[in-house]
Scaffold this motif. Structure first.
Motif, PDB file in Angstrom:
ATOM      1  N   LYS A  37       1.034  -1.271   0.079  1.00 27.63           N
ATOM      2  CA  LYS A  37      -0.113  -0.044  -0.357  1.00 27.63           C
ATOM      3  C   LYS A  37       0.744   1.523  -0.137  1.00 27.63           C
ATOM      4  N   SER A  38       1.930   1.383   0.249  1.00 28.33           N
ATOM      5  CA  SER A  38       3.197   2.256   0.236  1.00 28.33           C
ATOM      6  C   SER A  38       4.596   1.422  -0.343  1.00 28.33           C
ATOM      7  N   ASN A  39       5.595   2.615   0.126  1.00 28.07           N
ATOM      8  CA  ASN A  39       6.854   2.415  -0.033  1.00 28.07           C
ATOM      9  C   ASN A  39       7.546   1.928   1.139  1.00 28.07           C
ATOM     10  N   GLU A  40       6.848   1.817   2.640  1.00 27.73           N
ATOM     11  CA  GLU A  40       7.060   1.478   3.147  1.00 27.73           C
ATOM     12  C   GLU A  40       5.724   0.567   4.229  1.00 27.73           C
ATOM     13  N   ASP A  41       6.122  -0.893   3.948  1.00 33.48           N
ATOM     14  CA  ASP A  41       4.650  -1.275   4.805  1.00 33.48           C
ATOM     15  C   ASP A  41       5.506  -2.094   6.112  1.00 33.48           C
ATOM     16  N   ILE A  42       4.079  -2.482   6.943  1.00 37.67           N
ATOM     17  CA  ILE A  42       4.632  -3.072   7.477  1.00 37.67           C
ATOM     18  C   ILE A  42       3.841  -4.160   7.925  1.00 37.67           C
ATOM     19  N   LEU A  91       4.454  -8.801  17.128  1.00 36.15           N
ATOM     20  CA  LEU A  91       5.587  -8.543  16.538  1.00 36.15           C
ATOM     21  C   LEU A  91       5.733  -8.316  14.922  1.00 36.15           C
ATOM     22  N   SER A  92       6.538  -7.144  14.895  1.00 32.28           N
ATOM     23  CA  SER A  92       6.546  -6.587  13.276  1.00 32.28           C
ATOM     24  C   SER A  92       7.422  -6.316  13.018  1.00 32.28           C
ATOM     25  N   GLN A  93       8.043  -5.663  11.845  1.00 35.89           N
ATOM     26  CA  GLN A  93       8.916  -5.172  11.113  1.00 35.89           C
ATOM     27  C   GLN A  93       8.532  -4.246   9.854  1.00 35.89           C
ATOM     28  N   GLY A  94       8.993  -2.962   9.542  1.00 33.83           N
ATOM     29  CA  GLY A  94       8.941  -2.708   8.593  1.00 33.83           C
ATOM     30  C   GLY A  94       9.898  -2.964   7.453  1.00 33.83           C
ATOM     31  N   LEU A  95       8.923  -3.111   6.283  1.00 29.20           N
ATOM     32  CA  LEU A  95       9.644  -3.489   4.735  1.00 29.20           C
ATOM     33  C   LEU A  95       9.601  -2.267   3.875  1.00 29.20           C
ATOM     34  N   LYS A  96      10.591  -2.422   3.046  1.00 29.86           N
ATOM     35  CA  LYS A  96      10.544  -1.385   2.006  1.00 29.86           C
ATOM     36  C   LYS A  96       9.672  -2.153   0.315  1.00 29.86           C
ATOM     37  N   TYR A 105      -5.873 -24.247  19.218  1.00 33.89           N
ATOM     38  CA  TYR A 105      -5.821 -24.193  18.304  1.00 33.89           C
ATOM     39  C   TYR A 105      -5.370 -21.786  19.273  1.00 33.89           C
ATOM     40  N   GLU A 106      -5.134 -21.376  18.472  1.00 37.29           N
ATOM     41  CA  GLU A 106      -4.555 -19.870  18.836  1.00 37.29           C
ATOM     42  C   GLU A 106      -4.981 -19.653  17.919  1.00 37.29           C
ATOM     43  N   ASP A 107      -4.840 -17.997  18.716  1.00 38.50           N
ATOM     44  CA  ASP A 107      -5.201 -16.800  18.036  1.00 38.50           C
ATOM     45  C   ASP A 107      -4.057 -16.162  17.306  1.00 38.50           C
ATOM     46  N   LEU A 108      -3.794 -16.502  16.337  1.00 39.25           N
ATOM     47  CA  LEU A 108      -3.052 -15.877  15.587  1.00 39.25           C
ATOM     48  C   LEU A 108      -2.830 -15.445  14.487  1.00 39.25           C
ATOM     49  N   TYR A 109      -2.573 -13.815  14.721  1.00 39.94           N
ATOM     50  CA  TYR A 109      -2.624 -12.671  13.503  1.00 39.94           C
ATOM     51  C   TYR A 109      -2.291 -12.602  12.762  1.00 39.94           C
ATOM     52  N   VAL A 110      -2.026 -12.471  11.169  1.00 38.40           N
ATOM     53  CA  VAL A 110      -0.782 -12.046  10.351  1.00 38.40           C
ATOM     54  C   VAL A 110      -1.802 -10.636   9.890  1.00 38.40           C
ATOM     55  N   PHE A 111      -0.700  -9.316  10.079  1.00 44.77           N
ATOM     56  CA  PHE A 111      -1.657  -8.527   8.617  1.00 44.77           C
ATOM     57  C   PHE A 111      -0.449  -7.763   8.380  1.00 44.77           C
ATOM     58  N   THR A 112      -0.581  -6.466   7.226  1.00 50.48           N
ATOM     59  CA  THR A 112      -0.073  -5.343   6.831  1.00 50.48           C
ATOM     60  C   THR A 112      -0.411  -3.584   7.123  1.00 50.48           C
ATOM     61  N   SER A 113       0.343  -3.690   6.847  1.00 47.04           N
ATOM     62  CA  SER A 113      -0.349  -2.164   7.074  1.00 47.04           C
ATOM     63  C   SER A 113       0.483  -1.103   6.164  1.00 47.04           C
ATOM     64  N   ALA A 114       0.030   0.214   5.777  1.00 45.09           N
ATOM     65  CA  ALA A 114       0.638   1.363   5.175  1.00 45.09           C
ATOM     66  C   ALA A 114       2.425   2.306   6.340  1.00 45.09           C
ATOM     67  N   GLN A 115       2.949   2.366   6.600  1.00 43.25           N
ATOM     68  CA  GLN A 115       4.082   2.832   8.088  1.00 43.25           C
ATOM     69  C   GLN A 115       4.082   4.143   6.988  1.00 43.25           C
ATOM     70  N   LYS A 116       4.112   4.542   5.713  1.00 38.98           N
ATOM     71  CA  LYS A 116       5.273   5.916   5.549  1.00 38.98           C
ATOM     72  C   LYS A 116       3.418   5.924   4.001  1.00 38.98           C
ATOM     73  N   THR A 117       3.011   6.954   3.728  1.00 37.44           N
ATOM     74  CA  THR A 117       1.881   7.331   2.919  1.00 37.44           C
ATOM     75  C   THR A 117       3.614   7.674   1.378  1.00 37.44           C
ATOM     76  N   VAL A 118       2.241   7.970   0.444  1.00 37.00           N
ATOM     77  CA  VAL A 118       3.469   7.501  -0.643  1.00 37.00           C
ATOM     78  C   VAL A 118       2.865   8.968  -1.285  1.00 37.00           C
ATOM     79  N   ASN A 119       3.641   9.713  -1.750  1.00 37.47           N
ATOM     80  CA  ASN A 119       4.021  10.779  -2.680  1.00 37.47           C
ATOM     81  C   ASN A 119       3.387  11.557  -4.143  1.00 37.47           C
TER      82      ASN A 119
END
Length: 124
Positions: free
Chosen positions: A5-10, A85-90, A110-124
């Protein structure tokens, strides 16, 4: 699979209440250029310094030398509240990335484990 969604997602791994297990071999792969985006996805570096780790009271997230999928280490999660546990990605906006990981429940439940991505930086 996710589309940037951006140039730097998490990417975030979120564990709910009453979770006890092992996370290993996290991969976010860009097939278009044959490149791995995760830093220390196999937890072999010696620390969790490549991750942002958020834990609630009485919860832990630690690198250990047991119950790993491959290599010598894994990340052990013990959650009685919330662990993230998160990490920023280029990334490149609109490009698709393959996400994979290995997880083993400590007691096989069975356990609650969710994986999601989000935008860290908006696109110019």
């Amino acid at each position: 699979m996710f589309t940037a969604k951006s140039n730097e997602d998490i990417i975030t791994f979120s564990f709910g209440k009453s979770v006890a297990g092992y996370l290993d071999d996290i991969s976010v792969y860009d097939f278009s250029i044959s490149e791995e985006l995760m830093k220390d996805g196999n937890f072999e570096s010696g620390t969790l310094k490549n991750y942002c780790v958020c834990v609630s009271k009485d919860s832990t997230c630690e690198r250990i030398q047991s119950d790993q999928y491959s290599g010598s280490y894994a990340c052990k999660i013990n959650s009685w509240g919330l662990v993230e546990l998160s990490q920023g990605l280029k990334t490149i906006v609109g490009r698709s990335y393959n996400v994979s990981f290995w997880y083993k429940s400590q007691d096989g439940a069975y356990e609650d484990l969710y994986v999601f991505t989000s935008a860290q930086k908006t696109v110019n």
